[in-house]
Scaffold this motif. Sequence first.
Motif, PDB file in Angstrom:
ATOM      1  N   GLN A  82     -23.675 -34.903 -36.052  1.00 41.69           N
ATOM      2  CA  GLN A  82     -24.233 -35.090 -34.680  1.00 41.69           C
ATOM      3  C   GLN A  82     -24.795 -34.022 -34.358  1.00 41.69           C
ATOM      4  N   ASN A  83     -25.105 -32.989 -35.997  1.00 39.59           N
ATOM      5  CA  ASN A  83     -26.393 -31.591 -35.129  1.00 39.59           C
ATOM      6  C   ASN A  83     -26.807 -31.086 -36.558  1.00 39.59           C
ATOM      7  N   PRO A  84     -28.098 -31.999 -37.486  1.00 38.99           N
ATOM      8  CA  PRO A  84     -28.238 -32.198 -38.744  1.00 38.99           C
ATOM      9  C   PRO A  84     -29.210 -31.236 -38.132  1.00 38.99           C
TER      10      PRO A  84
ATOM     11  N   ALA B 124     -15.308 -26.538 -31.945  1.00 36.28           N
ATOM     12  CA  ALA B 124     -16.256 -26.058 -30.893  1.00 36.28           C
ATOM     13  C   ALA B 124     -17.576 -26.008 -32.029  1.00 36.28           C
ATOM     14  N   ASP B 125     -18.495 -27.012 -31.349  1.00 32.15           N
ATOM     15  CA  ASP B 125     -19.979 -26.141 -31.714  1.00 32.15           C
ATOM     16  C   ASP B 125     -20.791 -26.429 -30.875  1.00 32.15           C
ATOM     17  N   ASN B 126     -21.729 -25.702 -31.293  1.00 32.05           N
ATOM     18  CA  ASN B 126     -23.414 -24.917 -30.173  1.00 32.05           C
ATOM     19  C   ASN B 126     -24.445 -26.834 -30.349  1.00 32.05           C
TER      20      ASN B 126
ATOM     21  N   VAL C  30     -26.000 -31.178 -30.182  1.00 34.75           N
ATOM     22  CA  VAL C  30     -26.384 -31.347 -28.858  1.00 34.75           C
ATOM     23  C   VAL C  30     -25.545 -31.897 -27.482  1.00 34.75           C
ATOM     24  N   GLY C  31     -24.026 -32.325 -27.913  1.00 35.07           N
ATOM     25  CA  GLY C  31     -23.223 -32.013 -27.175  1.00 35.07           C
ATOM     26  C   GLY C  31     -22.933 -33.946 -26.278  1.00 35.07           C
ATOM     27  N   ILE C  32     -22.439 -33.590 -25.260  1.00 34.74           N
ATOM     28  CA  ILE C  32     -22.054 -35.270 -25.380  1.00 34.74           C
ATOM     29  C   ILE C  32     -22.737 -35.533 -23.634  1.00 34.74           C
ATOM     30  N   PRO C  33     -23.077 -35.951 -23.520  1.00 35.01           N
ATOM     31  CA  PRO C  33     -23.339 -36.499 -21.273  1.00 35.01           C
ATOM     32  C   PRO C  33     -22.477 -36.963 -20.612  1.00 35.01           C
TER      33      PRO C  33
ATOM     34  N   HIS D 189     -15.387 -42.254 -22.509  1.00 38.12           N
ATOM     35  CA  HIS D 189     -15.791 -43.190 -23.173  1.00 38.12           C
ATOM     36  C   HIS D 189     -15.292 -42.722 -25.339  1.00 38.12           C
ATOM     37  N   ILE D 190     -15.423 -41.397 -24.803  1.00 39.13           N
ATOM     38  CA  ILE D 190     -15.642 -41.316 -26.650  1.00 39.13           C
ATOM     39  C   ILE D 190     -14.051 -41.552 -27.549  1.00 39.13           C
ATOM     40  N   PHE D 191     -13.023 -41.683 -27.218  1.00 40.58           N
ATOM     41  CA  PHE D 191     -11.527 -42.625 -27.029  1.00 40.58           C
ATOM     42  C   PHE D 191     -11.903 -43.658 -27.940  1.00 40.58           C
TER      43      PHE D 191
ATOM     44  N   PHE E 233     -14.984 -48.031 -31.504  1.00 38.75           N
ATOM     45  CA  PHE E 233     -15.980 -48.460 -31.417  1.00 38.75           C
ATOM     46  C   PHE E 233     -16.943 -47.937 -30.824  1.00 38.75           C
ATOM     47  N   PHE E 234     -16.642 -46.817 -29.454  1.00 34.45           N
ATOM     48  CA  PHE E 234     -17.554 -46.159 -29.059  1.00 34.45           C
ATOM     49  C   PHE E 234     -17.880 -45.473 -29.435  1.00 34.45           C
ATOM     50  N   ARG E 235     -19.526 -44.862 -29.569  1.00 33.12           N
ATOM     51  CA  ARG E 235     -20.618 -44.332 -30.074  1.00 33.12           C
ATOM     52  C   ARG E 235     -21.595 -44.374 -29.099  1.00 33.12           C
ATOM     53  N   VAL E 236     -21.800 -43.022 -28.567  1.00 36.74           N
ATOM     54  CA  VAL E 236     -23.129 -42.127 -27.633  1.00 36.74           C
ATOM     55  C   VAL E 236     -24.364 -43.044 -28.184  1.00 36.74           C
ATOM     56  N   GLU E 237     -24.544 -43.723 -27.131  1.00 42.07           N
ATOM     57  CA  GLU E 237     -26.529 -43.865 -27.022  1.00 42.07           C
ATOM     58  C   GLU E 237     -26.617 -42.657 -27.574  1.00 42.07           C
ATOM     59  N   LYS E 238     -28.284 -43.098 -28.512  1.00 48.35           N
ATOM     60  CA  LYS E 238     -28.404 -41.677 -29.078  1.00 48.35           C
ATOM     61  C   LYS E 238     -30.322 -42.071 -28.596  1.00 48.35           C
ATOM     62  N   HIS E 239     -29.929 -40.584 -27.045  1.00 48.64           N
ATOM     63  CA  HIS E 239     -31.479 -40.678 -26.818  1.00 48.64           C
ATOM     64  C   HIS E 239     -32.527 -39.844 -27.118  1.00 48.64           C
TER      65      HIS E 239
ATOM     66  N   GLY F 239     -21.344 -43.774 -39.215  1.00 47.26           N
ATOM     67  CA  GLY F 239     -19.811 -43.880 -38.032  1.00 47.26           C
ATOM     68  C   GLY F 239     -19.582 -45.122 -37.938  1.00 47.26           C
ATOM     69  N   THR F 240     -18.701 -44.897 -37.379  1.00 46.40           N
ATOM     70  CA  THR F 240     -18.258 -46.532 -37.105  1.00 46.40           C
ATOM     71  C   THR F 240     -17.489 -46.708 -35.666  1.00 46.40           C
ATOM     72  N   GLY F 241     -17.894 -45.247 -35.190  1.00 45.17           N
ATOM     73  CA  GLY F 241     -16.875 -45.660 -33.838  1.00 45.17           C
ATOM     74  C   GLY F 241     -15.281 -45.258 -33.745  1.00 45.17           C
ATOM     75  N   LEU F 242     -14.620 -45.147 -35.162  1.00 47.34           N
ATOM     76  CA  LEU F 242     -13.140 -44.674 -34.746  1.00 47.34           C
ATOM     77  C   LEU F 242     -12.995 -43.707 -34.834  1.00 47.34           C
ATOM     78  N   GLY F 243     -14.053 -42.896 -35.461  1.00 40.40           N
ATOM     79  CA  GLY F 243     -13.328 -41.696 -35.678  1.00 40.40           C
ATOM     80  C   GLY F 243     -12.631 -40.889 -34.848  1.00 40.40           C
ATOM     81  N   LEU F 244     -12.790 -40.822 -33.278  1.00 41.11           N
ATOM     82  CA  LEU F 244     -12.146 -40.214 -32.444  1.00 41.11           C
ATOM     83  C   LEU F 244     -11.010 -41.298 -32.548  1.00 41.11           C
ATOM     84  N   SER F 245     -10.860 -42.315 -32.179  1.00 45.52           N
ATOM     85  CA  SER F 245      -9.456 -43.575 -31.660  1.00 45.52           C
ATOM     86  C   SER F 245      -8.259 -42.703 -33.060  1.00 45.52           C
TER      87      SER F 245
HETATM   88  P1  ADP Z   1     -18.110 -41.878 -35.011  1.00 47.56           P
HETATM   89  O1  ADP Z   1     -17.915 -42.620 -36.142  1.00 47.56           O
HETATM   90  O2  ADP Z   1     -20.111 -42.899 -34.698  1.00 47.56           O
HETATM   91  O3  ADP Z   1     -18.368 -40.687 -35.593  1.00 47.56           O
HETATM   92  P2  ADP Z   1     -16.433 -40.903 -33.315  1.00 47.56           P
HETATM   93  O4  ADP Z   1     -15.178 -41.623 -32.704  1.00 47.56           O
HETATM   94  O5  ADP Z   1     -15.942 -40.500 -34.222  1.00 47.56           O
HETATM   95  O6  ADP Z   1     -17.008 -41.960 -33.984  1.00 47.56           O
HETATM   96  O7  ADP Z   1     -16.833 -40.299 -32.544  1.00 47.56           O
HETATM   97  C1  ADP Z   1     -17.749 -41.283 -30.815  1.00 47.56           C
HETATM   98  C2  ADP Z   1     -19.106 -41.190 -30.139  1.00 47.56           C
HETATM   99  O8  ADP Z   1     -18.665 -39.648 -29.529  1.00 47.56           O
HETATM  100  C3  ADP Z   1     -20.189 -40.687 -31.869  1.00 47.56           C
HETATM  101  O9  ADP Z   1     -20.210 -41.683 -32.072  1.00 47.56           O
HETATM  102  C4  ADP Z   1     -20.677 -39.017 -30.449  1.00 47.56           C
HETATM  103  O10 ADP Z   1     -21.935 -39.821 -30.384  1.00 47.56           O
HETATM  104  C5  ADP Z   1     -20.176 -38.663 -29.925  1.00 47.56           C
HETATM  105  N1  ADP Z   1     -19.484 -37.199 -30.675  1.00 47.56           N
HETATM  106  C6  ADP Z   1     -17.981 -37.020 -31.158  1.00 47.56           C
HETATM  107  N2  ADP Z   1     -18.219 -35.138 -31.198  1.00 47.56           N
HETATM  108  C7  ADP Z   1     -19.540 -35.319 -30.891  1.00 47.56           C
HETATM  109  C8  ADP Z   1     -19.938 -34.213 -31.503  1.00 47.56           C
HETATM  110  N3  ADP Z   1     -19.454 -32.717 -31.704  1.00 47.56           N
HETATM  111  N4  ADP Z   1     -21.359 -33.403 -30.581  1.00 47.56           N
HETATM  112  C9  ADP Z   1     -21.228 -34.904 -30.210  1.00 47.56           C
HETATM  113  N5  ADP Z   1     -21.302 -35.901 -29.892  1.00 47.56           N
HETATM  114  C10 ADP Z   1     -20.436 -36.115 -30.571  1.00 47.56           C
END
Ligand code: ADP
Length: 264
Positions: free
Chosen positions: A168-170, A192-194, A196-199, A205-207, A210-216, A224-230
Motif C-alpha cells: 500500500q506504500n510503494p 505498524a507502518d508510517n 498513507v493510512g486508511i480513511p 469495513h476493512i476486514f 473483498f473490501f478494498r479502499v477506493e484509491k484517491h 490484491g483480492t480484498g480477502l487478505g484481512l478477512s
Molecule cells: P487486499 O488484497 O486489497 O490487500 P486486504 O483485505 O488485505 O485486501 O485489505 C483491504 C484494504 O485495506 C486494502 O485494499 C487497503 O486499501 C487497506 N489496507 C490494508 N492494510 C493497509 C495498510 N497497512 N495501509 C493502508 N491501507 C491498508
Amino acid sequence: WIIDAAQLSNPSGAHHTTRVIIRDVTAEHQIEQVRKDFVANASHELRTPLAIINGYLENLLDDDMVEEPDLARRFLTVMRKHSDRISRIVEDMLVISRLESGEANALKIEPFKFRSCIKDILERLESMIRNQHAEMTVTMPDPALVMQGDRFYWTQVLFNLVENALKQNPYPGLRVEIGCEAAGEQIRIWVADNGVGIPSADLPHIFRRFFRVEKHHSQQEIKGTGLGLSIVKRAIEAHGGNIGVTSVPGSETKFLITVPREMP
Ligand code: ADP
C-alpha cells in the motif's frame, strides 16, 4: 420470524387446541445473506479476469495473429497475469472457507517460536523490502517467546499484514514495525507502518471480504483480492484472539492482535 400455526383436536374431535410456534430466524437469515453475498462477490471478482482472458483468447485464435508473434506474446503475458489473479482469489477463498467450516477445529495446535514466523516472512518478502528500501524493525523483548497455535496460519497472518504495509506504500521512507510481547495471560502482536493510512470512514469495513479502499491518490493499481484481512481476522478468531486497527492517514497505521497465551 416464522410463524407456524396448527389446529389440534383430540380423537373424538371434541376439543380443539391451536398450537402456534414462533421462531426467530434472524440469525439464520443473516448467515444465509452473508453466504449469498460471498458467492455474488466472488463470482463478480472472478468474472472480470475471465472476461479479459476470453477477449485475448479470441484475438489469439484469429489467424492473423500467427504473423505477429510479438503481439501474441504480449497478449499471453496479460492472460497469465489475469489467470494468476484467478488462482489467488480461489486460493484465498479456500482458506476462508476452511477457516469458517468446522475444519477450523483441525487447526494444528503446537508450541512454536513467533520469531521463526517473522524470520520466514521477512525472507519471503525480501525482494519487495529491498526494492522499496523499506526500513523494517522487529520489537520483541523476549526473542524466545513461545506461542501456541497453528504456525501455518500465524505465518499467513503476519505475511498478509506486512505485505499490505509494503504494497500500500510503494514510496521511499517507509518504516514497518513488527512487534510481539507477552502481556499477562495474553500475547500482543502488532504491525505498524508510517504510510498513507486508511480513511476513518473505511476502517470499520476493512476486514470485510473483498473490501478494498477506493484509491484517491494517483498510483498504479495495487495487487490484491480484498480477502487478505478477512483471512487474518478469521485465523486470529479461530485461535481465540482478536484484531483491531487504528490509523492516522499520512502518519501511522497499526494493527494490534491480542491472543490468549494458552489456546482455550
Ligand atoms: P487486499 O488484497 O486489497 O490487500 P486486504 O483485505 O488485505 O485486501 O485489505 C483491504 C484494504 O485495506 C486494502 O485494499 C487497503 O486499501 C487497506 N489496507 C490494508 N492494510 C493497509 C495498510 N497497512 N495501509 C493502508 N491501507 C491498508
